[in-house]
Design a protein around this motif. Sequence first.
Motif, PDB file in Angstrom:
ATOM      1  N   GLY A  95      47.233  63.034   6.537  1.00  0.00           N
ATOM      2  CA  GLY A  95      48.527  62.814   5.954  1.00  0.00           C
ATOM      3  C   GLY A  95      47.028  62.180   4.686  1.00  0.00           C
ATOM      4  O   GLY A  95      47.941  61.088   3.775  1.00  0.00           O
ATOM      5  N   GLN A 628      49.095  33.353   7.769  1.00  0.00           N
ATOM      6  CA  GLN A 628      50.236  34.325   6.901  1.00  0.00           C
ATOM      7  C   GLN A 628      50.378  33.768   5.422  1.00  0.00           C
ATOM      8  O   GLN A 628      51.097  34.322   4.752  1.00  0.00           O
ATOM      9  N   TRP A 706      37.046  48.721   8.998  1.00  0.00           N
ATOM     10  CA  TRP A 706      38.275  48.362   8.760  1.00  0.00           C
ATOM     11  C   TRP A 706      38.916  48.263   7.612  1.00  0.00           C
ATOM     12  O   TRP A 706      40.214  48.461   6.976  1.00  0.00           O
ATOM     13  N   TYR A 742      38.392  48.002  22.602  1.00  0.00           N
ATOM     14  CA  TYR A 742      39.925  48.041  22.619  1.00  0.00           C
ATOM     15  C   TYR A 742      39.670  48.928  21.274  1.00  0.00           C
ATOM     16  O   TYR A 742      40.682  49.625  21.202  1.00  0.00           O
TER      17      TYR A 742
ATOM     18  N   LEU B  38      41.588  66.939  14.551  1.00  0.00           N
ATOM     19  CA  LEU B  38      41.468  66.377  14.145  1.00  0.00           C
ATOM     20  C   LEU B  38      39.935  65.185  15.533  1.00  0.00           C
ATOM     21  O   LEU B  38      39.200  64.825  15.363  1.00  0.00           O
ATOM     22  N   ARG B  89      54.225  61.416  11.006  1.00  0.00           N
ATOM     23  CA  ARG B  89      53.172  60.150  10.922  1.00  0.00           C
ATOM     24  C   ARG B  89      52.829  59.571   9.855  1.00  0.00           C
ATOM     25  O   ARG B  89      52.659  58.244  10.160  1.00  0.00           O
ATOM     26  N   ARG B  93      52.481  55.347  10.432  1.00  0.00           N
ATOM     27  CA  ARG B  93      51.834  54.069   9.845  1.00  0.00           C
ATOM     28  C   ARG B  93      52.477  53.531   8.765  1.00  0.00           C
ATOM     29  O   ARG B  93      51.768  51.931   9.244  1.00  0.00           O
ATOM     30  N   ASP B 101      53.426  42.088  13.859  1.00  0.00           N
ATOM     31  CA  ASP B 101      52.742  40.770  13.641  1.00  0.00           C
ATOM     32  C   ASP B 101      51.494  40.530  12.843  1.00  0.00           C
ATOM     33  O   ASP B 101      50.650  40.642  13.810  1.00  0.00           O
ATOM     34  N   MET B 102      51.571  39.543  12.440  1.00  0.00           N
ATOM     35  CA  MET B 102      49.650  39.596  11.623  1.00  0.00           C
ATOM     36  C   MET B 102      49.429  39.617  12.408  1.00  0.00           C
ATOM     37  O   MET B 102      47.485  39.093  12.273  1.00  0.00           O
ATOM     38  N   ARG B 104      48.449  39.686  15.351  1.00  0.00           N
ATOM     39  CA  ARG B 104      47.071  40.583  15.847  1.00  0.00           C
ATOM     40  C   ARG B 104      46.730  41.949  14.657  1.00  0.00           C
ATOM     41  O   ARG B 104      46.523  42.756  14.595  1.00  0.00           O
ATOM     42  N   VAL B 105      45.993  40.795  13.867  1.00  0.00           N
ATOM     43  CA  VAL B 105      45.399  41.783  12.850  1.00  0.00           C
ATOM     44  C   VAL B 105      44.406  42.850  12.972  1.00  0.00           C
ATOM     45  O   VAL B 105      44.219  44.086  13.018  1.00  0.00           O
ATOM     46  N   ASP B 106      44.053  42.704  14.358  1.00  0.00           N
ATOM     47  CA  ASP B 106      43.036  43.925  15.106  1.00  0.00           C
ATOM     48  C   ASP B 106      43.373  45.432  15.403  1.00  0.00           C
ATOM     49  O   ASP B 106      43.290  45.896  15.257  1.00  0.00           O
ATOM     50  N   LEU B 107      45.312  44.967  15.672  1.00  0.00           N
ATOM     51  CA  LEU B 107      46.259  46.124  16.022  1.00  0.00           C
ATOM     52  C   LEU B 107      45.762  46.885  14.597  1.00  0.00           C
ATOM     53  O   LEU B 107      45.992  47.970  14.403  1.00  0.00           O
ATOM     54  N   GLU B 109      44.081  46.378  12.104  1.00  0.00           N
ATOM     55  CA  GLU B 109      43.142  47.153  11.602  1.00  0.00           C
ATOM     56  C   GLU B 109      43.122  48.869  11.479  1.00  0.00           C
ATOM     57  O   GLU B 109      42.504  48.953  10.768  1.00  0.00           O
ATOM     58  N   CYS B 110      43.030  48.900  13.097  1.00  0.00           N
ATOM     59  CA  CYS B 110      42.636  50.040  13.100  1.00  0.00           C
ATOM     60  C   CYS B 110      44.126  51.289  12.787  1.00  0.00           C
ATOM     61  O   CYS B 110      44.053  52.769  13.024  1.00  0.00           O
ATOM     62  N   LEU B 112      45.394  51.063   9.990  1.00  0.00           N
ATOM     63  CA  LEU B 112      45.570  51.185   9.074  1.00  0.00           C
ATOM     64  C   LEU B 112      45.458  52.293   8.004  1.00  0.00           C
ATOM     65  O   LEU B 112      43.890  52.357   7.764  1.00  0.00           O
ATOM     66  N   VAL B 113      45.979  53.405   7.843  1.00  0.00           N
ATOM     67  CA  VAL B 113      44.513  54.304   6.620  1.00  0.00           C
ATOM     68  C   VAL B 113      45.513  54.953   5.373  1.00  0.00           C
ATOM     69  O   VAL B 113      47.070  54.619   5.320  1.00  0.00           O
ATOM     70  N   ASP B 117      47.926  56.969   0.220  1.00  0.00           N
ATOM     71  CA  ASP B 117      47.811  59.142   0.404  1.00  0.00           C
ATOM     72  C   ASP B 117      49.750  59.068   1.488  1.00  0.00           C
ATOM     73  O   ASP B 117      50.674  59.798   0.917  1.00  0.00           O
ATOM     74  N   ASP B 118      50.016  57.754   2.033  1.00  0.00           N
ATOM     75  CA  ASP B 118      51.375  58.017   2.489  1.00  0.00           C
ATOM     76  C   ASP B 118      52.302  57.998   2.338  1.00  0.00           C
ATOM     77  O   ASP B 118      53.130  59.019   1.655  1.00  0.00           O
TER      78      ASP B 118
END
Lengths: 1082, 184
Positions: A95, A628, A706, A742, B38, B89, B93, B101-102, B104-107, B109-110, B112-113, B117-118
Motif C-alpha cells: 500500500g 485519551q 512504532w 507479542y 512480503l 488491506r 488498516r 480501543d486506544m 490497547r495502544v500496543d496493538l 502500534e504495530c 499503523l502503517v 498512502d492508504d
Amino acid sequence: MGLSRRVRDVFAPRVRRVAVPGRLRLNHSEHRMSDWREREAAVFAEALRLPAEQRGAYLEQACAGEEELRRRIEELLRASERVGDFLEESPHPRGILNGRGEALGEKPGDRIGRYKLLQQIGEGGCGVVFMAEQDEPVRRRVALKIIKPGMDTRNVIARFEAERQALALMDHPNIAKVFDAGATESGRPYFVMELIRGIRITDYCDQNALTTADRLTLFAQVCRAVQHAHQKGIIHRDIKPSNVLVTKTLEGDDLPVVIDFGIAKATTNQRLTDKTLFTAFEMLIGTPAYMSPEQAAFAQVDVDTRSDIYSLGVLLYELLTGSTPFDAGRLLEAGLDEVRRVIREQEPARPSTRLSTMAADDLTTVARHRRSEPPLLIRSVRGDLDWIVMKALEKDRTRRYETANGLALDVQRFLAQETVLARPPSRLYRLQKAFLRNQLLFSAIGIIAVLLIASLVVVGVAWTKEREALRKSQRDELKSRQVTQFLKSMLEGVGPSVARGRDTAMLREILDKTSEQLGRQMGEHPAMEAEMRSLIARLHVEVGNYEGAEAMAQAALALWRSTTGSESAETASALQDLGMALWKLRKLAEAETAYREALAIRQRLHGNQHADVAATLNQLGAVYRRQQRLAEAESLTRQGLAIRRQQFGNEHLDVADSLRNLGIVLRDRGMQAEAEAAVREMLAIRRRLLDGDHPLVASALADLAWVLGGESEEAAALETEAFGIQHQVLGDRHPEVAKSIYIQGERLRRRGNLGESHAVLNAALSIQRQLLGNDHPDVVATLQGLGATLEQDGQWSGAEAAYREVVSSRRRQAGEESTPPLDVVEGLVRVLVAQAKHAEAETVLNEALSPALIRQRSSTGLLVLKVDLLGRLGRWREAVDHASRLIEYQPQEHYRFHTLASLLAAVGDRSAYQRLCHQILARFVDTTDSYVAERMAGACLLLPDPGVDFGRVDRLTEKALAHDVPTTPMPYSEAVKALSEYRRGRFESAVEWATKTLSSGDAFSRTQAHAVLAMARHQLGQEDQARASLAQGIAVSNEIVPGRDAGRIRGSWVAWLIGRVLIEEACTRIFGAPTGVLSNTP
Amino acid sequence: MNDATLLLGAVERGDSPAAESFLSLVYEELRRLATHKLAQEAPGQTLQPTALVHEAWLRLMGNEGRRFANRAHFFHAAAEAMRRILIDRARRRRARRHGGDMERVDLDECNLVAPDDDDQLLAVNDALEKLTRDHPLQAQVVKLRYFAGLTNEETAQLLDLSVSTVKNHWTFSRAWLFHEIRGA
C-alpha cells in the motif's frame, strides 16, 4: 453462499470488457451526456497536443457556446500540469504509494529578482549554482545558489538576514562575499555570492600535483580565512572541498577562497520541523565525512568555531592522504545512524597509517599526485603531521586546537621544522580513555549480587546490635544512616539496568527478603524504613513486579506522611512512586490522583520551574494520554520538556524521556512528522549518553519503530534490534520482553505466517499471565491477537476461546454494563457462526447490541452479522428492522438494498417494499455496473407491483444484460430479464429467457427461472408444463433451504429467499395458495 | 490440465460462472503470492504488482499458458483482484487506525502503517469509480496500468487499442483523477 455468488460478492464489478458508449441503446438525454463525456476526453487530448499558447484559441473554437465544457477542459489542463508522477508508480502491495512531485527547476535565461541566470556552474546536495548577471546597482557577474526544495524559505531568509551584518563585516581575500538572499518565484531560497572561477581545493592540488609542503601552505591560508570569519563571529559549519575553491591571483599565485559562509547556518540550523529534519539528513548524506561529532549528534545549538576546526582537520587529512578519515560512502551503506555513531565514537586511523594500509596502486597514485614515492610520503606524514591532524580531529572539542590560527601556526611550525604543539596522547590519557569506555565491564557484575547478600547480613547484625545497646544515641542514628546509605547504593547497583544479563528472578528474591527484614528490624526508624521501602518500590518497578511496587509504595507513603507530614518533598516523592506503580498496573484514575497530589505538593514547595515538577508533569501527561485526553497530555508533556531543557540543557536523559512522551502523544494526535523528530532526538540523546545495549536504548528503538509504523523495513530492523537488547538484558520473564514477543506475533500474522504467529503469541501470553495476571491490558491485547490468528487459520474453537476471554476480561475490568471492543465481538460472532453455534452467536450479539449502540453507525459490523444470522435462521420479520437501519448507515452499498428487498417481499410488507423500490431507483438507476444493475432490477421485480415505473426498471435490466463479454452466459441477468418480461406480460419471451437461464444457472438462478416458467406457462394456458416447472422449482428450492443444509449453501439465504418468494407467488397463482414454507419458518 | 487452465478455457468459451471462479482463483493466488513475498522480501527490494501478476500467470497456467492466445481475461481478472487486495488491506488498516480501543495502544502500534498512502489509495479507488461511470474505457486503462502494473503496450494489446490511444487515455485519466482528488 454458493461459490459463484460469493465470488461475485467479492468482485463487483466483475471482470468485463468495457462497454463502449454507443453500443448501448441510449435515450436522448443519455446520448447528450455520453456525447459530452466523449468530447471532454477528445477536446482535452487535442488541447494537450497543442503548444500552451495555442490552447486558448483552440478551446475558444472547439467549445464555442459550451462554457461548461470549456471550464472543465481548463480544469483538467491545469490538473495535468500539476499531476507530477501521480499514479505513475503502481501501489506497492503493502500500500505504499510514491507521489511526490517536484517543481521544475530554474534554467538559464530565467530572471530571479534582479539577476539573470546565465549558465549552471554547479550542482550539489543542497542546491544548484548558476552564474548570473546583476544589472543594478552595479553590473557584475555573481554566483547564484538556489537551495533545493524542502526548506522553510521564510525561516532560511530570516536567518540569513540575522547574520547579514556580520557577514558584511568579513573582508578577506580568501573569503567569497555573500551579497544577497531571497526567494524564487517557486518559493525556494537563493543566495547571491561573489563569483569565484575556481575548482575545489582537493582537485586543484591533485591536478597540479602539489607537493605536501605546497598543500600545507595553501591549507594554512584557508585556516587564516576561517580565523578571520571566526573573529567576526561567523562559523562556517560546512567546510569541505567543494566550499574551498582555488583560483589564481592577478600575479598568478594560487588563491584559495572559502565560499558559502553564512549559508549553512541559514539552511541547517533551523528548528527541526519535519522538512528541515529531512534536509539535515540530506546534508549528512552529502558530506558526512566533514561533519564534526557534535554536528553529527544534531545538537546544533552546540556547534561552535571548534566544529570548523574539526572540518579543517578532515580537509587536511584528505589533502595529505587523498581520503577522508571515514569512508562516507561505505558508512552510508550501513545507514545514517551508523555514520553518526562512527563519527562520534570511532577513532580514525592516523594519516600515516591510512597511507600505509592503502592498496599499492592507490598509494602510488596518491604519492604521484604529491610528486613523491610511497615510502617517502608515509615517512613525511608520520609523526608531527599525524599529531596535527589528530589534534584537529579530537572527538572532545576541548582537546582540539582552540583556534583556526592555532592550527595554521602548527602547520607553519611543521613547515619551518620547528616543534609542533600537537603531541601524541600520553599513556595515562589512553588508559583513561580505555577505562571510561569499559567502565561497566570493570564493575564485575556478578560480584554485586554477592556483596549485596553479604551486606544484608552485616546490616542485619548492625540493626540487632542497635536495638540491644545503642538505641537512642545520636552517633548511632548517624551510623545506621550510613548503613542504610550503603545498602541503598548496593540495591541500586543491582538494578537490572546495571546488572545486565543477570537473572532478575534472583533480584526479586533479594527484594522480597529485604522487605521482610525491613518490617522486622526497622520499626524504630520509620524514616529509614520509608526510604528503604521507596527504594524497593522503585526496584520492583524495574524488575516488572508492579503489584509488589504498589504495596511497597503505599507503605512508604504512609510512613512519610506520619514522619514528615503531608506537604513534604518525601511525601511527594512517595506519591510519585505510587503513581508509577499504579500507572504500570493501568489503574489510571488512581494513578492520576496520586500524580496530581504529588504535583500540587511539588509546585507549592519548589515553584513551577523545578526538575521534580517536570517529572510529575511528564508522568501525568502519560496518564492523560492513556485516558485519551490528548490535548491536555501534549500540553503537560511540553511544559515538562521545557522545564527540563531549561534545567538540564539538551543533553540529558530526562529531556529524552520528555521527548519520548511528546513523540508518542504527537503521533496519537496524528502529527507524524513532529512525532518522528521528537523520538529520533530522544534516541540520539540516549545513544550518546548510554551504552548501546542499555534497556533505554532498546525501548527508544522500539518507540521509533512504532512511530515509523510497523511495516517499514527500518521499523522491522529497529524492532529486531530492540528485542535483542531487551532479551539479553531483561531475560525472558519481563513484561517488556513479553510485549516485544507479542508484537512479533502480530507481525507474523500480518505476514500470513499463522503457525508461527500462533506459537509466538502463546509464548507471550504465558509469560504475561504469570507476570501480570489475567486482566492486564497486555494480556488482553495478546489474547485478541491470538484470536485473530486462530480465526484466520480456521481454528474456530481456539479463536472462540480467546475472543471470549477478551470479552469477559473487559467485563471484569470495566463492569458488566460496558461494551467490549466491537471488533472482538464481531470476531466472536464470526467464529460462532462458522461453528454453526447460532444460538450462542445470537446471545453474544444481543448482549453487545444495546439500543444505544444500535443508534450509532459504529454498530454497522454487528448489525450486518445480526441480519445474516437471522436470515440463516429464517427469521425474516426480525431481520427487517436491522436491515432497514443498515440502509441508513450504508446507503452506497447496493447489497443492503438487495437484502432488505428480499426480506420485505418474504414478509409481504408491500408498502415498505414499494418505498424501497423508489429508493433503489433514485440511487442506482444510472449505475454502470451490470452486476449492481442485475441485483437492483431483480429487487424491483420481486413483487408483482413495485409501485415504480417499469420503464426505469428496464434500464437496469438492460444494463444487467449489457455484459461486456457478449457470448458469456449470464444466468442471473437472464433470470431477471425473464422475470421482467413476465411482469410486462410478455409471457413467451419470459419462457424463452427462463429456459436460457436453466441451461447455465446454479441452483439459485434455476429456482427463479422455474418459478417464472411456471407462472408464464400458467398465463399461456400450458397448465401441465406450468405445474411441472413449479414442482421442479420447489424441489430445487427445498434442496438448498437454509438451515437444512447450511453448510452446502454457505448461508446465501438472500439468493434462496428471492427464488422462494417467486415460487410462492407461482404456487399461489396456480393452486390458489402458497406452499407455506416462508410463513412456517420460525 | 490443472484447474486454472480448465477454468480459463471455459472462460474463453464464454462460461460466466467459470469467469467468477477464475477470478476467485486469481485473487487467492495473488494474495498468497503477495503474502509470501512480503514475508521473504529482502531489505530494499520492492515488490511490484506487475511482477506478482506475471508470476501468478506462470504459476497458475504453467506450461499450458502458451495455449491461450488471448490472455485478456486473465489480466482483467488480475487487475481487479489486485485492486481488491490493495483496497481491502488499506481499508482494514484504516479501520484499525480510527476505531478500536486506544487503551490497547500496543496493538495499534504495530498496525499503523503509512496512513497517507492508504488514504491516497482509497481516494484513488473512490475517484476511479466515478471515472468508470463517465469514462469506462479510460478507467479500464487505469486499472490495468495502475493496479496490475501493465505497460502502455500491454494495455493496448489487451484492450485492442493503439498505444497512442492508451497514452491519451492515461494522460486524461490521471488529470481527471488528480482533479477529482485534489481539486482545481
